[in-house]
Design an enzyme around this catalytic site. Structure first.
Site, mmCIF file in Angstrom:
data_model
loop_
_atom_site.group_PDB
_atom_site.id
_atom_site.type_symbol
_atom_site.label_atom_id
_atom_site.label_comp_id
_atom_site.label_asym_id
_atom_site.label_seq_id
_atom_site.Cartn_x
_atom_site.Cartn_y
_atom_site.Cartn_z
ATOM 1 N N GLU A 131 0.821 -1.215 0.000
ATOM 2 C CA GLU A 131 0.000 0.000 0.000
ATOM 3 C C GLU A 131 0.854 1.265 0.000
ATOM 4 O OE1 GLU A 131 -2.685 -0.703 3.357
ATOM 5 O OE2 GLU A 131 -4.103 -1.645 1.977
ATOM 6 N N LYS A 176 -2.011 -12.037 7.982
ATOM 7 C CA LYS A 176 -3.396 -11.776 8.413
ATOM 8 C C LYS A 176 -4.192 -13.074 8.311
ATOM 9 C CE LYS A 176 -3.715 -6.865 7.352
ATOM 10 N NZ LYS A 176 -4.440 -5.765 6.698
ATOM 11 N N ASP A 201 -8.239 -9.061 3.641
ATOM 12 C CA ASP A 201 -8.013 -7.978 4.595
ATOM 13 C C ASP A 201 -9.092 -7.901 5.672
ATOM 14 O OD1 ASP A 201 -7.092 -5.767 5.860
ATOM 15 O OD2 ASP A 201 -7.533 -4.351 4.257
ATOM 16 N N GLU A 206 -12.578 -2.634 12.000
ATOM 17 C CA GLU A 206 -12.515 -1.858 10.758
ATOM 18 C C GLU A 206 -13.637 -2.224 9.794
ATOM 19 O OE1 GLU A 206 -8.760 -2.211 8.767
ATOM 20 O OE2 GLU A 206 -9.447 -1.108 7.010
ATOM 21 N N TRP A 232 -9.213 -1.558 -5.700
ATOM 22 C CA TRP A 232 -9.762 -0.602 -4.743
ATOM 23 C C TRP A 232 -11.160 -0.164 -5.166
ATOM 24 C CZ3 TRP A 232 -4.861 2.931 -3.456
ATOM 25 C CH2 TRP A 232 -3.991 2.182 -2.673
HETATM 26 C C1 BDP Z 1 -6.036 -2.231 5.986
HETATM 27 C C2 BDP Z 1 -6.309 -0.893 6.565
HETATM 28 C C3 BDP Z 1 -5.125 0.036 6.493
HETATM 29 C C4 BDP Z 1 -3.905 -0.677 7.060
HETATM 30 C C5 BDP Z 1 -3.689 -1.966 6.312
HETATM 31 C C6 BDP Z 1 -2.563 -2.800 6.878
HETATM 32 O O1 BDP Z 1 -7.386 -0.305 5.894
HETATM 33 O O2 BDP Z 1 -5.436 1.180 7.208
HETATM 34 O O3 BDP Z 1 -2.787 0.144 6.967
HETATM 35 O O4 BDP Z 1 -4.836 -2.762 6.401
HETATM 36 O O5 BDP Z 1 -2.863 -3.777 7.539
HETATM 37 O O6 BDP Z 1 -7.030 -3.065 6.484
HETATM 38 O O7 BDP Z 1 -1.399 -2.496 6.661
#
Ligand code: BDP
Length: 712
Positions: free
Chosen positions: A305, A374, A379, A407, A556
């Site tokens: 990201e 994760k 996500d 989140e 996205w």
């Molecule tokens: C996503 C979030 C973002 C985090 C990213 C991460 O939206 O804010 O920076 O994961 O885990 O879920 O690095």
């Protein structure tokens, strides 16, 4: 509102301890008093049942603490605080057990228990809390208090317990200016502008809460890390926090900015193979340890990201991690390297990204590196299959990353108990070494003999008085810690235990609340993303936007994930689609690859299903979607009713707070239901069955509302 924080220096003074006791007695005998949730599961209310109280009073007339460490002192003090408050009588701390009296004896002895473990034994009339490390005695003391808070017989307190995972950590996504990325409970707990001169007593209560559930590490800053944390100024601030945490057996870690050699050090590059860059990290690491001697190590988000990383210089994740590992090794520090990566490739399937980048690096990481994965491949979605990396890196310790902050689970408004989500992943069978090769056995190191083991929860704490915004979200912090210690515990047992410690010990309300908790996640999934839908698009991560189709990169957008069209709905990840399923063992993928046998909760994760296709439930896809969205939404009314039924047993302030949030939750469930169904309806070309109340407004109206919600 009643404030419980009394500065540590005062807490030691006898007169104030007595004052606190009086205070506790007054408020805990007055059911109308308001509880602000600050005390979490460490309430220590006076025991109303006189039989139990008398029995405990007979058993605990002293606490013997022969040790001399801060950790042992804190163990003894916690027992003293807890017991004195629960019994309404000051219990003294002594050096040696008093003769002819019954009490608690703290002991550190090599043979007591392995690692951080402890044993609680009855020896004669004494209760002995023993461990081979001071931290173990602290964990045992909290375990004993837990037992007593539940008013269980002293005779049944005997237990031997050791954690299954070595590093049990919270990851805070906190920024230097006090905001929290994805934080919904106020601002950061860490008051960076005041530190290191002013050390908020709340840091001690944070450490107590963590130690009480066995958490022994904390990363204090965001994975999207500011290089500022590596300046001497910030290291001294972090050292002040570490000074508090260490007294509760908690190590402090930092997230690092991979390009710090350039941005902070003024070097021309941050290439991990460049000797000057390596020297910069070595020197920086030495500096850190000179300020924080027991520093834990680095957490790294790299080439993810937009964050910098080794790939910026044509190097691999292993090159980057190993450079840092070399700098940390002399101090026994660890690198926790995140596997949360995905590239902006319009033809790629984001599901496959972590496996594609990491599986081939198995065995190439230094000994003190953990790759943190994760739970799911995308996500932190409300429901995801387990990440296919689990089981595919036998030569590299894999750590688990769960998200406690909600989140994608309704922030601090929706009540979602996450333990069932954690368990679903931990109990999933990867089949890598035959049946029973669960994700839990990979993470705890037993399947592949990992020398290092780690589990992390992205924290849901903030400056809100009750720590987590939603009072019930405290249970997610609690459940994470309990499962990090012992992943074999059931979601139900933890829910019951947390409720008894935090809300009420009355059996009927405990059962009613536990019932809500256990069903809450499925209810949320039903009105939010049923049947394997997901929604990790950019934007608020709160409001529904299934129509969102524009962004700088395809992954996205919302349409990338749900793939709704005139034929059907869902992402084909079988051999006819992206074939992400091949990343799993055949025993796993076989069941999921067949649309007829794929469990309904995962169906749209793996298949593009025709609108009129009959599912195993007997309903067509469209009917099943309507069914889930409506029953999910209606179930929030059931949650409201259940919650109303426990009113007289729960603190009125907490009860009112949760009642309000449940009202909002129902409104927003309708919002989600209507947005999805109104958006999908033109694709399905079918009506919402007349037996359901029709959506409140048109698609355009819902879109307008979302637009307003997203306005700055
Ligand atoms: C996503 C979030 C973002 C985090 C990213 C991460 O939206 O804010 O920076 O994961 O885990 O879920 O690095």
């Amino acid at each position: 509102m009643i404030t419980f924080t009394i500065p540590a220096s005062y807490r030691r003074s006898r007169s104030l301890a007595q004052l606190l006791l009086l205070f506790t007695l007054v408020i805990s005998t007055n059911p109308a008093s308001a509880d602000d949730g600050y005390r979490l599961w460490l309430r220590y209310d006076i025991i109303q049942n006189t039989q139990v109280r008398t029995a405990y009073t007979r058993s605990f007339s002293f606490i013997a603490n022969p040790g001399t460490s801060d950790i042992l002192d804190n163990a003894a003090r916690e027992l003293q605080t807890g017991l004195s408050a629960m019994l309404g009588k000051q219990i003294p701390i002594v050096r040696t057990p008093a003769k002819n009296q019954n009490g608690i004896v703290l002991t550190v002895s090599g043979a007591a228990a392995s690692g951080d473990g402890y044993s609680i034994q009855r020896q004669g009339e004494n209760t002995v809390v023993a461990a081979s490390k001071d931290a173990g005695v602290l964990y045992g003391s909290f375990a004993l208090l837990r037992h007593l808070q539940q008013q269980l017989p002293v005779e049944n307190a005997a237990v031997q317990s050791s954690p299954k995972i070595q590093l049990r950590m919270l990851n805070h996504w906190d920024n230097p200016e006090g905001t929290i990325e994805r934080g919904y409970a106020g601002s950061s707990l860490w008051k960076w502008y005041e530190l290191p001169e002013t050390v908020d007593p709340r840091y001690t209560d944070y450490a107590r809460a963590n130690a009480s559930i066995g958490i022994n590490g904390t990363v204090v800053n965001n994975v999207n890390a500011s290089a500022r944390f590596l300046t001497a100024e910030y290291l001294h601030k972090v050292a002040a926090l570490a000074g508090v945490f260490r007294r509760y057996g908690i190590k402090t870690y930092l997230s690092i900015h991979f390009a710090a050699p350039k941005t902070l050090g003024g070097l021309k590059t941050s290439d991990p193979l460049d000797p000057e860059v390596r020297k910069w990290w070595t020197d920086k690491t030495k500096e850190i340890y000179s300020i924080i001697p027991d520093f834990g190590g680095f957490l790294v988000k790299a080439n993810s990201e937009g964050e910098p990383g080794p790939q910026d210089y044509g190097r691999t994740h292993a090159d980057g991690a190993n450079m840092l590992a070399e700098a940390l090794a002399p101090f026994k520090g660890v690198v926790i390297w995140r596997a949360f990566v995905y590239k902006a490739d319009p033809n790629a399937d984001r599901f496959k990204a972590a496996y594609d980048e990491f599986a081939s690096l198995d065995g190439k990481f230094a000994k003190n590196v953990i790759v943190q994965v994760k739970n799911g491949p995308i996500d932190f979605q409300p429901r995801e299959p387990f990440s296919p990396l689990f089981g595919n890196m036998p030569g590299t310790p894999l750590g688990m990353e769960f998200q406690l902050t909600q989140e994608y689970l309704g922030f601090a408004t929706h009540w979602v108990y996450e333990a069932p989500l954690f368990k679903e992943c931990l109990d999933a069978d990867t089949h890598v070494k035959g049946k029973g090769s669960t994700v839990a056995r990979i993470v705890d190191g037993s399947l592949h003999n990992y020398p290092l083991t780690c589990i992390a929860g992205v924290a849901n704490t903030g400056s809100d008085r009750n720590w987590t915004g939603h009072p019930m979200a405290q249970a997610n912090w609690y459940a994470f810690g309990r499962l990090a210690w012992d992943h074999a515990l059931s979601a139900e047992a933890i829910a019951r235990e947390w409720t008894q410690l935090t809300l009420t010990t009355q059996p009927k309300p405990v059962a009613a609340i536990t019932d809500i908790m256990l069903r809450s996640r499925d209810i949320y999934v039903d009105y939010n993303t049923p049947l394997g839908l997901s929604r990790p698009w950019t934007g608020a991560h709160y409001a529904p936007e299934p129509w969102q189709n524009r962004s700088s990169r395809p992954d996205w957008t919302a349409i990338y994930y749900h793939r709704a069209d005139s034929l059907g709905l869902g992402f084909d990840r079988t051999a006819t689609g992206s074939n992400a399923l091949e990343q799993y063992r055949p025993e796993v993928s076989r069941a999921w690859a067949n649309a007829e046998t794929c469990p309904l909760p995962y169906l749209l994760w793996f298949h593009h299903i025709a609108w009129t296709k009959k599912l195993s439930s007997g309903r067509t896809l469209w009917d099943e979607l309507c069914h889930r969205f409506y029953t999910g939404t209606d179930s929030v009314l059931w949650m409201q009713k259940q919650w109303a039924s426990v009113r007289s047993s729960v603190d009125p302030a907490i009860h009112a707070d949760v009642t309000g949030r449940l009202l909002k939750q129902h409104k927003e469930a309708i919002w989600w239901r209507d947005a999805w169904l109104l958006y999908l309806q033109p694709f399905s070309k079918q009506a919402i069955p007349a037996r359901y109340p029709q959506p409140e407004g048109t698609l355009e109206e819902v879109k307008k509302r979302v637009k307003v919600y997203l306005m700055r």
